[in-house]
Write a protein that holds these residues in place. Structure first.
Motif, PDB file in Angstrom:
ATOM      1  N   SER A  48     -10.030  72.773  22.525  1.00  0.00           N
ATOM      2  CA  SER A  48     -10.594  72.872  21.176  1.00  0.00           C
ATOM      3  C   SER A  48      -9.730  73.815  20.353  1.00  0.00           C
ATOM      4  O   SER A  48      -8.960  74.610  20.891  1.00  0.00           O
ATOM      5  N   SER A  49      -9.846  73.712  19.044  1.00  0.00           N
ATOM      6  CA  SER A  49      -9.046  74.561  18.151  1.00  0.00           C
ATOM      7  C   SER A  49      -9.459  76.016  18.248  1.00  0.00           C
ATOM      8  O   SER A  49      -8.643  76.918  18.035  1.00  0.00           O
TER       9      SER A  49
ATOM     10  N   ALA B  21     -11.067  77.641  21.073  1.00  0.00           N
ATOM     11  CA  ALA B  21     -10.924  78.262  22.393  1.00  0.00           C
ATOM     12  C   ALA B  21      -9.595  77.971  23.065  1.00  0.00           C
ATOM     13  O   ALA B  21      -9.282  78.571  24.096  1.00  0.00           O
ATOM     14  N   GLY B  22      -8.785  77.073  22.523  1.00  0.00           N
ATOM     15  CA  GLY B  22      -7.533  76.722  23.164  1.00  0.00           C
ATOM     16  C   GLY B  22      -7.729  75.629  24.201  1.00  0.00           C
ATOM     17  O   GLY B  22      -8.714  74.892  24.177  1.00  0.00           O
ATOM     18  N   THR B  23      -6.806  75.556  25.144  1.00  0.00           N
ATOM     19  CA  THR B  23      -6.819  74.504  26.158  1.00  0.00           C
ATOM     20  C   THR B  23      -6.853  75.121  27.542  1.00  0.00           C
ATOM     21  O   THR B  23      -6.059  76.012  27.855  1.00  0.00           O
ATOM     22  N   LEU B  24      -7.756  74.610  28.376  1.00  0.00           N
ATOM     23  CA  LEU B  24      -7.896  75.100  29.749  1.00  0.00           C
ATOM     24  C   LEU B  24      -7.814  73.926  30.717  1.00  0.00           C
ATOM     25  O   LEU B  24      -8.633  73.010  30.669  1.00  0.00           O
ATOM     26  N   PHE B  25      -6.802  73.956  31.581  1.00  0.00           N
ATOM     27  CA  PHE B  25      -6.701  73.011  32.689  1.00  0.00           C
ATOM     28  C   PHE B  25      -7.237  73.699  33.939  1.00  0.00           C
ATOM     29  O   PHE B  25      -6.855  74.838  34.240  1.00  0.00           O
ATOM     30  N   SER B  26      -8.114  73.000  34.664  1.00  0.00           N
ATOM     31  CA  SER B  26      -8.732  73.590  35.855  1.00  0.00           C
ATOM     32  C   SER B  26      -8.609  72.652  37.046  1.00  0.00           C
ATOM     33  O   SER B  26      -8.838  71.448  36.919  1.00  0.00           O
ATOM     34  N   PHE B  27      -8.241  73.242  38.190  1.00  0.00           N
ATOM     35  CA  PHE B  27      -8.269  72.531  39.464  1.00  0.00           C
ATOM     36  C   PHE B  27      -9.471  73.051  40.237  1.00  0.00           C
ATOM     37  O   PHE B  27      -9.584  74.243  40.504  1.00  0.00           O
TER      38      PHE B  27
ATOM     39  N   GLY C 143      -3.303  77.366  20.953  1.00  0.00           N
ATOM     40  CA  GLY C 143      -2.494  76.399  20.212  1.00  0.00           C
ATOM     41  C   GLY C 143      -3.312  75.220  19.751  1.00  0.00           C
ATOM     42  O   GLY C 143      -4.540  75.226  19.786  1.00  0.00           O
ATOM     43  N   GLN C 144      -2.622  74.178  19.305  1.00  0.00           N
ATOM     44  CA  GLN C 144      -3.288  72.989  18.795  1.00  0.00           C
ATOM     45  C   GLN C 144      -4.070  72.296  19.913  1.00  0.00           C
ATOM     46  O   GLN C 144      -3.588  72.183  21.038  1.00  0.00           O
ATOM     47  N   PRO C 145      -5.284  71.824  19.618  1.00  0.00           N
ATOM     48  CA  PRO C 145      -6.064  71.124  20.645  1.00  0.00           C
ATOM     49  C   PRO C 145      -5.443  69.770  20.984  1.00  0.00           C
ATOM     50  O   PRO C 145      -4.690  69.202  20.194  1.00  0.00           O
ATOM     51  N   ILE C 146      -5.785  69.268  22.158  1.00  0.00           N
ATOM     52  CA  ILE C 146      -5.313  67.956  22.580  1.00  0.00           C
ATOM     53  C   ILE C 146      -6.120  66.880  21.858  1.00  0.00           C
ATOM     54  O   ILE C 146      -7.350  66.905  21.866  1.00  0.00           O
ATOM     55  N   ALA C 147      -5.439  65.959  21.216  1.00  0.00           N
ATOM     56  CA  ALA C 147      -6.113  64.899  20.459  1.00  0.00           C
ATOM     57  C   ALA C 147      -6.891  63.984  21.411  1.00  0.00           C
ATOM     58  O   ALA C 147      -6.457  63.752  22.541  1.00  0.00           O
ATOM     59  N   PRO C 148      -8.026  63.444  20.956  1.00  0.00           N
ATOM     60  CA  PRO C 148      -8.835  62.574  21.827  1.00  0.00           C
ATOM     61  C   PRO C 148      -8.068  61.377  22.377  1.00  0.00           C
ATOM     62  O   PRO C 148      -8.248  60.988  23.520  1.00  0.00           O
ATOM     63  N   GLN C 149      -7.188  60.769  21.562  1.00  0.00           N
ATOM     64  CA  GLN C 149      -6.457  59.602  22.032  1.00  0.00           C
ATOM     65  C   GLN C 149      -5.453  59.958  23.126  1.00  0.00           C
ATOM     66  O   GLN C 149      -5.097  59.120  23.956  1.00  0.00           O
ATOM     67  N   ILE C 150      -5.002  61.217  23.122  1.00  0.00           N
ATOM     68  CA  ILE C 150      -4.098  61.670  24.183  1.00  0.00           C
ATOM     69  C   ILE C 150      -4.895  62.055  25.421  1.00  0.00           C
ATOM     70  O   ILE C 150      -4.461  61.833  26.550  1.00  0.00           O
TER      71      ILE C 150
ATOM     72  N   ILE D 198       1.501  75.549  34.449  1.00  0.00           N
ATOM     73  CA  ILE D 198       2.098  76.625  33.638  1.00  0.00           C
ATOM     74  C   ILE D 198       3.196  76.063  32.743  1.00  0.00           C
ATOM     75  O   ILE D 198       3.287  76.405  31.554  1.00  0.00           O
ATOM     76  N   ALA D 199       4.049  75.191  33.309  1.00  0.00           N
ATOM     77  CA  ALA D 199       5.121  74.590  32.509  1.00  0.00           C
ATOM     78  C   ALA D 199       4.538  73.802  31.342  1.00  0.00           C
ATOM     79  O   ALA D 199       5.076  73.838  30.224  1.00  0.00           O
ATOM     80  N   ASN D 200       3.445  73.105  31.571  1.00  0.00           N
ATOM     81  CA  ASN D 200       2.795  72.355  30.501  1.00  0.00           C
ATOM     82  C   ASN D 200       2.258  73.291  29.428  1.00  0.00           C
ATOM     83  O   ASN D 200       2.386  73.024  28.228  1.00  0.00           O
ATOM     84  N   ALA D 201       1.650  74.411  29.851  1.00  0.00           N
ATOM     85  CA  ALA D 201       1.099  75.370  28.893  1.00  0.00           C
ATOM     86  C   ALA D 201       2.205  76.010  28.057  1.00  0.00           C
ATOM     87  O   ALA D 201       2.047  76.220  26.854  1.00  0.00           O
ATOM     88  N   ILE D 202       3.325  76.298  28.691  1.00  0.00           N
ATOM     89  CA  ILE D 202       4.449  76.892  27.960  1.00  0.00           C
ATOM     90  C   ILE D 202       5.034  75.890  26.961  1.00  0.00           C
ATOM     91  O   ILE D 202       5.390  76.248  25.830  1.00  0.00           O
ATOM     92  N   SER D 203       5.112  74.636  27.363  1.00  0.00           N
ATOM     93  CA  SER D 203       5.700  73.602  26.489  1.00  0.00           C
ATOM     94  C   SER D 203       4.817  73.294  25.286  1.00  0.00           C
ATOM     95  O   SER D 203       5.318  73.081  24.179  1.00  0.00           O
ATOM     96  N   HIS D 204       3.494  73.269  25.486  1.00  0.00           N
ATOM     97  CA  HIS D 204       2.599  72.788  24.440  1.00  0.00           C
ATOM     98  C   HIS D 204       1.716  73.877  23.822  1.00  0.00           C
ATOM     99  O   HIS D 204       1.047  73.614  22.817  1.00  0.00           O
ATOM    100  N   GLY D 205       1.693  75.047  24.414  1.00  0.00           N
ATOM    101  CA  GLY D 205       0.866  76.121  23.877  1.00  0.00           C
ATOM    102  C   GLY D 205       1.548  76.870  22.745  1.00  0.00           C
ATOM    103  O   GLY D 205       2.732  76.695  22.466  1.00  0.00           O
ATOM    104  N   ALA D 206       0.769  77.727  22.074  1.00  0.00           N
ATOM    105  CA  ALA D 206       1.320  78.539  20.985  1.00  0.00           C
ATOM    106  C   ALA D 206       2.369  79.499  21.530  1.00  0.00           C
ATOM    107  O   ALA D 206       2.147  80.181  22.536  1.00  0.00           O
ATOM    108  N   GLU D 207       3.529  79.559  20.879  1.00  0.00           N
ATOM    109  CA  GLU D 207       4.633  80.382  21.372  1.00  0.00           C
ATOM    110  C   GLU D 207       4.301  81.868  21.348  1.00  0.00           C
ATOM    111  O   GLU D 207       4.824  82.641  22.152  1.00  0.00           O
ATOM    112  N   ASP D 208       3.432  82.281  20.421  1.00  0.00           N
ATOM    113  CA  ASP D 208       3.079  83.696  20.336  1.00  0.00           C
ATOM    114  C   ASP D 208       1.779  84.019  21.078  1.00  0.00           C
ATOM    115  O   ASP D 208       1.272  85.139  20.990  1.00  0.00           O
TER     116      ASP D 208
END
Length: 404
Positions: A378-379, A381-387, A328-335, A296-306
């Motif tokens: 992706s630009s 659908a956004g970013t989804l982290f799954s455990f 928000g912005q997708p994660i770049a492949p190099q990252i 959640i902290a990662n999503a808040i830091s890097h996700g779209a504020e709105d």
């Protein structure tokens, strides 16, 4: 100098081509003794030997330099070729053939890549041989050039290996220091936060209350940073984070509590929670809660504020699925390739809170449970982290690389 010669012997010993070179020399010339010698201004030392003659010299063996022709080659840098020493105008009276009882002899100089003299490749036999004017001399001189390249390559490889070993030792020392420092910081931080909590309860002065609350907030933040460092040290120096897996009937309430806490810390953000029936899950409650908190902290830091942060937890096909999604912005492949590495940071260099250990620790917790972390970004659908944690079955296979 002795240590340097010993090192040179070891270098030649690691070059796989040397035995083959000596074998070809003996088969081509008919000479029954061949060697690679390290020759200095005061020593002659065999680095590699092929002896079917019974000459009696092995790798590491030494000859008196003054008794050899290699001493002359060291001075002249010229190849010496003798077909029959007893008939040779230059060498019929020379002491070397008499001392070592040979008639045929060939020796070529070997130089290092920087042009300095290393030694010789030499061969001899008590019987005469037709060596002069044949292809043998250019062949051995080619072998000498090849050996020079191989020596340079091997020494570079050894220097690289030594630097790598030193860096590994330094890295381990740094990580041990981090672990000790993190452990020793916990007690004073506990005293600070406990004292700040006591002040907030007993002091009614608004200004003092504000200061005490600020101390408490900073203390808790520092405590979390120390905990992250300790988890990092456990993951790097030990066998990973250790978890106590047991039935967890109240996991849903623990996950809701984590989301609620972070909502209070970030009231301007929308955090939405959807949790299904989690009955039958076995895990370490606090560690899974920590995993969710980091995501959640990662999503808040890097996700779209709105944009909202959506949390989902459910069991599907005997697999516990815990996901955190943000826009928000997708994660770049190099990252993406180093996303779960410690101390990872965005490439833009923008300042970020924390140590960059959140996703690394989340991944370590997932692995400790026998599960895995996945990410899709992706630009559109956004970013989804799954455990993903299998229930009552073998751990899940490693996922295919994520794409953006």
């Amino acid at each position: 100098m002795i240590n340097a010669v010993t090192s040179d012997i070891a270098t030649i010993g690691r070059i796989n081509a040397v035995p083959a070179i000596l074998q070809v020399i003996c088969e081509t010339t008919g000479l029954r003794f061949a060697a690679v010698a390290r020759v200095t201004e005061n020593s002659w030392t065999a680095c590699a030997v092929l002896d079917t003659l019974g000459f009696g010299l092995e790798a590491g063996g030494e000859l008196d330099l003054s008794t050899t022709l290699c001493n002359e080659i060291r001075s002249s840098h010229q190849t010496i070729v003798i077909d029959k020493a007893s008939d040779d105008a230059l060498y019929c009276q020379h002491h070397t053939p008499r001392i070592y009882h040979f008639e045929s002899y060939i020796s070529v100089p070997v130089f290092r890549a920087d042009g300095s003299f290393f030694g010789t490749i030499c061969a001899l036999d008590p019987k005469p041989a037709n060596l002069k004017g044949s292809a043998i001399q250019p062949m051995m001189e080619s072998f000498a050039r090849l050996l020079s390249i191989q020596i340079e390559s091997e020494e570079n490889a050894q220097r690289t290996e030594a630097a790598l070993q030193k860096e590994r030792a330094m890295a381990e020392l740094r990580e041990q220091f981090i672990a000790v420092l993190g452990h020793d910081l916990r007690n004073p931080l506990f005293a600070i936060t406990a004292g700040a909590e006591l002040l907030t309860k007993r002091n009614s002065d608004p200004r003092s209350q504000t200061i005490a609350q600020h101390i408490l907030t900073c203390g808790r933040r520092a405590t979390q940073l120390v905990q992250d460092v300790l988890d990092f040290a456990r993951g790097r120096l030990g066998n990973g984070i250790v978890v106590n897996i047991q039935p967890c009937p109240d996991l849903d309430s623990a996950l809701r509590h984590v989301a609620s806490e972070l909502q209070r810390v970030h009231p301007q953000r929308m955090i939405r929670v959807r949790i299904g029936d989690l009955a039958g899950i076995q895990c370490e409650r606090e560690r899974v809660a920590q995993l969710l908190s980091n995501l959640i902290a990662n999503a808040i830091s890097h996700g779209a504020e709105d944009g909202p942060v959506d949390i989902s937890a459910d069991i599907r096909d005997e697999v516990f699925m815990l996901g955190v999604h943000n826009l928000g912005q997708p994660i770049a492949p190099q990252i993406m390739a180093q996303l779960f590495q410690p101390f990872s940071r965005p490439l833009d260099g923008a300042p970020q809170p924390g140590l960059g250990l959140g996703l690394y620790i989340a991944n370590q917790i997932a692995l400790a449970h026998g599960g895995r972390m996945e990410v899709v970004s992706s630009s559109e659908a956004g970013t989804l982290f799954s455990f993903r944690l299998p229930l009552g079955q073998a751990p899940l296979p490693a996922p295919a690389p994520a794409t953006s």
